[in-house]
Design an enzyme around this catalytic site. Structure first.
Site, PDB file in Angstrom:
ATOM      1  N   GLY A 188      18.197  19.606  17.439  1.00 13.34           N
ATOM      2  CA  GLY A 188      18.754  20.803  16.821  1.00 13.34           C
ATOM      3  C   GLY A 188      17.739  21.934  16.895  1.00 13.34           C
ATOM      4  N   GLY A 200     -10.490   6.057  11.721  1.00 14.29           N
ATOM      5  CA  GLY A 200      -9.840   6.514  10.486  1.00 14.29           C
ATOM      6  C   GLY A 200      -9.499   5.334   9.594  1.00 14.29           C
ATOM      7  N   VAL A 251      -4.555   5.049   5.473  1.00 23.00           N
ATOM      8  CA  VAL A 251      -3.491   4.081   5.212  1.00 23.00           C
ATOM      9  C   VAL A 251      -3.091   3.315   6.485  1.00 23.00           C
ATOM     10  CG1 VAL A 251      -1.376   3.787   3.921  1.00 23.00           C
ATOM     11  CG2 VAL A 251      -2.676   5.858   3.625  1.00 23.00           C
ATOM     12  N   GLU A 292     -14.908   5.340  10.197  1.00 16.25           N
ATOM     13  CA  GLU A 292     -14.408   6.371   9.276  1.00 16.25           C
ATOM     14  C   GLU A 292     -15.407   7.522   9.198  1.00 16.25           C
ATOM     15  OE1 GLU A 292     -11.725   7.209   7.296  1.00 16.25           O
ATOM     16  OE2 GLU A 292     -12.971   8.851   6.547  1.00 16.25           O
ATOM     17  N   GLY A 312      -4.670  10.903  10.526  1.00 17.84           N
ATOM     18  CA  GLY A 312      -3.770  11.820   9.832  1.00 17.84           C
ATOM     19  C   GLY A 312      -2.624  12.257  10.728  1.00 17.84           C
ATOM     20  N   ASP A 369       7.752  15.417   5.353  1.00 13.72           N
ATOM     21  CA  ASP A 369       6.441  15.554   6.002  1.00 13.72           C
ATOM     22  C   ASP A 369       6.208  16.933   6.603  1.00 13.72           C
ATOM     23  OD1 ASP A 369       6.040  12.894   5.437  1.00 13.72           O
ATOM     24  OD2 ASP A 369       5.600  12.293   7.498  1.00 13.72           O
ATOM     25  N   ALA A 414       7.545   8.541   2.457  1.00 21.88           N
ATOM     26  CA  ALA A 414       8.999   8.479   2.613  1.00 21.88           C
ATOM     27  C   ALA A 414       9.712   8.779   1.293  1.00 21.88           C
ATOM     28  CB  ALA A 414       9.392   7.105   3.132  1.00 21.88           C
ATOM     29  N   HIS A 426       6.409 -14.155 -19.234  1.00 18.28           N
ATOM     30  CA  HIS A 426       5.278 -15.038 -18.961  1.00 18.28           C
ATOM     31  C   HIS A 426       5.741 -16.241 -18.145  1.00 18.28           C
ATOM     32  CE1 HIS A 426       1.539 -17.188 -19.446  1.00 18.28           C
ATOM     33  NE2 HIS A 426       2.257 -18.270 -19.722  1.00 18.28           N
TER      34      HIS A 426
END
Ligand code: FAD
Ligand code: NAI
Length: 475
Positions: A122, A190, A193, A213, A281, A322, A330, A454
Site C-alpha cells: 500500500g 548485540g 533481546v 556487546e 536493534g 514499531d 507486539a 500452593h
C-alpha cells in the site's frame, strides 16, 4: 470508481491486523493491506511477529529447551535416554507449521470480522474527495480510498555498516530462524533481546556461542540485580558474553566470518565464526509507503511522528506499533491499534506505557514491568524493595528449576507497587499478576494479603510482596 472504505490499515502485523479487527467490530467498513509473502508467494499476514519474530523464535526456543532438558535434566528425574539427536530440518519444519497456523488464523479472523484483505503493498497516492487514495500493488494493481488511514508498517533489522545481511553467513533475525544445521561456532553482535534468545537456541543445540556487546553493562535497561543473576546463569550455561567491545570490521570469507574488534581493554581481537547474527536493534519501516505524496511527517529516526494518541501530522491519518516511538513490542503495537480504532469511533481509550510488560524468553526467563531500582535511585524516589528466591519456592524445587527471584519495588510511604522484576521459571506468565496489580494501583500489601495457590511459582510474587515489609514466611 475506486473501492471506498471508512478505515484502511496499511500493514498486517500485530498493530495493523488487530486495529483492522477492532475497527470492523466497531462497525466501520475496513480494509487491511499487507505485503508479506509465504514461501509459495501467498499471503502471510501477521508481520514480523508472526513470520520472523515472536512466534517462530518461541517455537525454536521451545524445541531447543526440550533438547536441553532431555540432554541435561531428564536424568535427575530418573529418565534415561540413549542416542539423543536433533533433526534440525524437522525442528524448522515444525516452526514453519506454527507460523502457517498463525497466518491462516489471521485470514480467518479477517473473514469472520468482514475485514477486506488486500495482499500487496500500500502506498499513498494523494488526498482525494473521499479521504486518502491508496495505491495497492500486488498480484493486481488497484486504487482504494479510506476516510481514515492507520499506518502499521513495522520495522526492519538494523545492519552494521559494511556488513550487509546475506542471510547465509551474516544473519538478521530472519536468517537466524532458519539456519539449516547447527553451526559449530556462532557469533552474535548485540546482547539485547534477539541476541540472547537466538544465541540461547543455538547454544542449546550445540553451537559454541560468543556474544559481543558494545555497552559495558549487561542488559542496561533491566533491573541490575536481575540482570546480574541472568548473566551468571547464561555464563554457567556456556554462553560467552563479552561486554564493552567496539566492532571494527566484519569480513565474510568462503566458509567463515571474521569479526575484528577492540575488547573492553582496547586490545585488537578477532573472532572467527561459521555464522554471525547481527542483532543491534531495529529501525522503523516506511519503505514503499510514499509518505511524501501526502506530506506525512517522519522524525529524525525515520519513525512516523505521532502524538500521545497516535495522531500523525495529517488529519485522520494514524500510526501505531514499531513504526512509531516507544518500545518495539507486539503487545504495545496491539494496544495502540485497538486504541486508534476506538478513537476513530469517538471513544477515549488510554495506553499506559508504564505498565507495558517486557519479557526475554531465555532460560531463565526475564520479565519486568514498571521502574527499575536504578531508575528510582536516579529519580531520588524513596522506595522499599523485597525479593524472594525461587530456591525457597516449593513448586520451583519440585520442577527442579530454582534459578532466580521475584523482586518487588514499592513506594516508601504509600506502598504503591512501582516495579516488579522477575528472573526465573515462567517469568513471562508470572509478570501478568504484577501488570494487573499496577494497573489497579495496588500496594505491595494488597498482593501480600491475596491468597495464592500452593504449590505455585506465583507464591514467590506474594512472598516478594511480604518481603517489601520484611516479613517473608518461607525465607
Ligand atoms: P510488523 O509486525 O513489523 O508488521 C508490519 C507489516 O506491515 C509487515 O507484514 C509488513 O510486510 C507490512 N508492510 C510494511 N509496509 C507495507 C506497505 N507499504 N504495504 C503493505 N504492507 C506493508 N515482541 C514481543 O512483544 N514479544 C516477543 O516475543 C517478540 N519476539 C521477537 C522476536 C524477534 C526475532 C523479532 C525480530 C521481534 C520480536 N518482537 C517481539 C517484536 C515484534 O515482532 C514487533 O514489535 C511487532 O511485530 C511490531 O508489530 P507491527 O504491527 O508494528 O509491525
Ligand atoms: P535490542 O535493542 O534489544 O538490543 C541491541 C543490543 O545491541 C543492545 O544491547 C545494544 O547496546 C547493542 N549494540 C548496538 N549497536 C552495537 C554495536 N555496533 N556493537 C555491539 N553492540 C551493539 O535489539 P534487538 O535484540 O536487535 O531486538 C530488536 C527489538 O525487537 C527489541 O528491542 C525488542 O523491542 C524486539 N524484540 C522483542 C523480543 C521479546 O519481547 N521477547 C524478542 C526479540 C526482539
Amino acid at each position: 470508481m475506486s473501492q471506498q472504505f471508512d478505515v484502511v490499515v496499511i500493514g498486517g502485523g500485530p498493530g495493523g491486523y488487530v486495529a483492522a479487527i477492532r475497527a470492523a467490530q466497531l462497525g466501520f467498513n475496513t480494509a487491511c493491506i499487507d505485503e508479506w509473502k509465504n514461501a509459495l508467494g501467498g499471503p502471510a499476514p501477521g508481520g514480523t511477529c508472526t513470520n520472523v519474530g515472536c512466534i517462530p523464535s518461541k517455537a525454536l526456543l521451545q524445541s531447543s529447551e526440550h533438547f536441553e532438558h532431555a540432554g541435561h535434566s531428564f536424568a535427575d528425574h530418573g529418565i534415561g535416554l540413549k542416542d539423543l539427536s536433533i533433526d534440525v530440518a524437522k525442528m524448522l519444519g515444525r516452526k514453519d507449521a506454527v507460523v502457517k497456523q498463525n497466518n491462516e488464523g489471521i485470514l480467518y479472523l479477517f473473514k469472520k470480522n468482514k475485514v477486506t484483505f488486500f495482499h500487496g503493498r500500500g502506498a499513498f497516492l494523494k488526498t482525494g474527495d473521499a479521504g486518502y487514495e491508496i495505491q495497492v500493488t500486488g498480484t493486481a494493481a488497484e486504487v482504494i480510498s479510506g476516510k481514515h488511514i492507520i499506518l502499521a508498517t513495522g520495522s526492519t533489522p538494523r545492519s552494521l555498516p559494511g556488513a550487509d545481511f546475506d542471510e547465509d553467513k551474516i544473519l538478521s533475525n530472519d536468517g537466524a530462524l532458519r539456519i539449516g544445521s547447527v553451526p559449530k561456532r556462532l557469533g552474535v553482535i548485540g546482547s539485547g533481546v534477539i541476541g540472547l534468545e537466538m544465541g540461547s537456541v543455538w547454544r542449546r543445540l550445540g553451537s559454541d556461542v560468543t556474544v559481543l556487546e558494545g555497552l559495558p553493562t549487561f542488559l542496561g535497561a533491566v533491573d541490575q540485580q536481575i540482570a546480574k543473576e541472568a548473566h551468571k546463569a547464561f555464563t554457567k550455561q556456556g554462553l560467552k558474553i563479552e561486554l564493552g567491545v567496539k566492532i571494527d570490521k566484519v569480513t565474510s570469507g568462503k566458509s567463515a566470518v571474521t569479526v575484528s574488534y577492540a575488547n573492553a581493554k582496547g586490545e585488537a581481537t578477532k573472532l572467527e565464526v561459521d555464522k554471525l547474527i547481527v542483532s543491534i536493534g531495529r529501525v522503523p519501516n516506511t519503505i514503499g509507503l510514499n509518505p511524501e505524496a501526502v506530506g506525512l511527517k517522519l522524525d529524525e529516526r525515520g519513525a512516523i511522528a505521532v502524538d500521545n494518541h497516535c495522531c500523525t501530522n495529517l488529519p485522520n491519518v494514524w500510526a501505531v506499533g514499531d513504526v512509531v516511538r516507544g518500545p518495539m513490542l507486539a503487545h504495545k503495537a496491539e494496544e495502540e491499534g485497538v486504541a486508534v480504532a476506538e478513537r476513530i469511533a469517538g471513544q477515549h481509550p488510554h495506553v499506559n506505557f508504564n505498565t507495558v510488560p517486557w519479557v526475554i524468553y531465555t532460560a531463565p526467563e526475564i520479565a519486568w514491568v514498571g521502574q527499575t531500582e536504578q531508575q528510582l535511585k536516579a529519580e531520588g524516589r524513596e522506595y522499599k524493595a523485597g525479593t524472594f528466591p525461587f530456591l525457597a519456592n516449593g513448586r520451583a524445587r519440585a520442577m527442579g528449576d530454582t534459578t532466580g527471584m521475584v523482586k518487588m519495588l514499592a513506594d516508601a510511604k504509600t506502598d504503591e507497587i512501582l516495579g516488579v522484576h522477575i528472573v526465573g521459571p515462567f517469568a513471562s506468565e508470572l509478570i501478568a499478576e504484577a501488570v494487573v496489580a499496577m494497573e489497579f494501583k495496588a500496594s505491595a500489601e494488597d498482593i501480600a494479603r491475596i491468597c495464592h495457590a500452593h504449590p505455585s511459582l506465583s507464591e514467590s510474587t506474594k512472598e516478594a510482596a511480604l518481603a517489601v515489609d520484611k516479613r517473608t514466611l518461607n525465607f
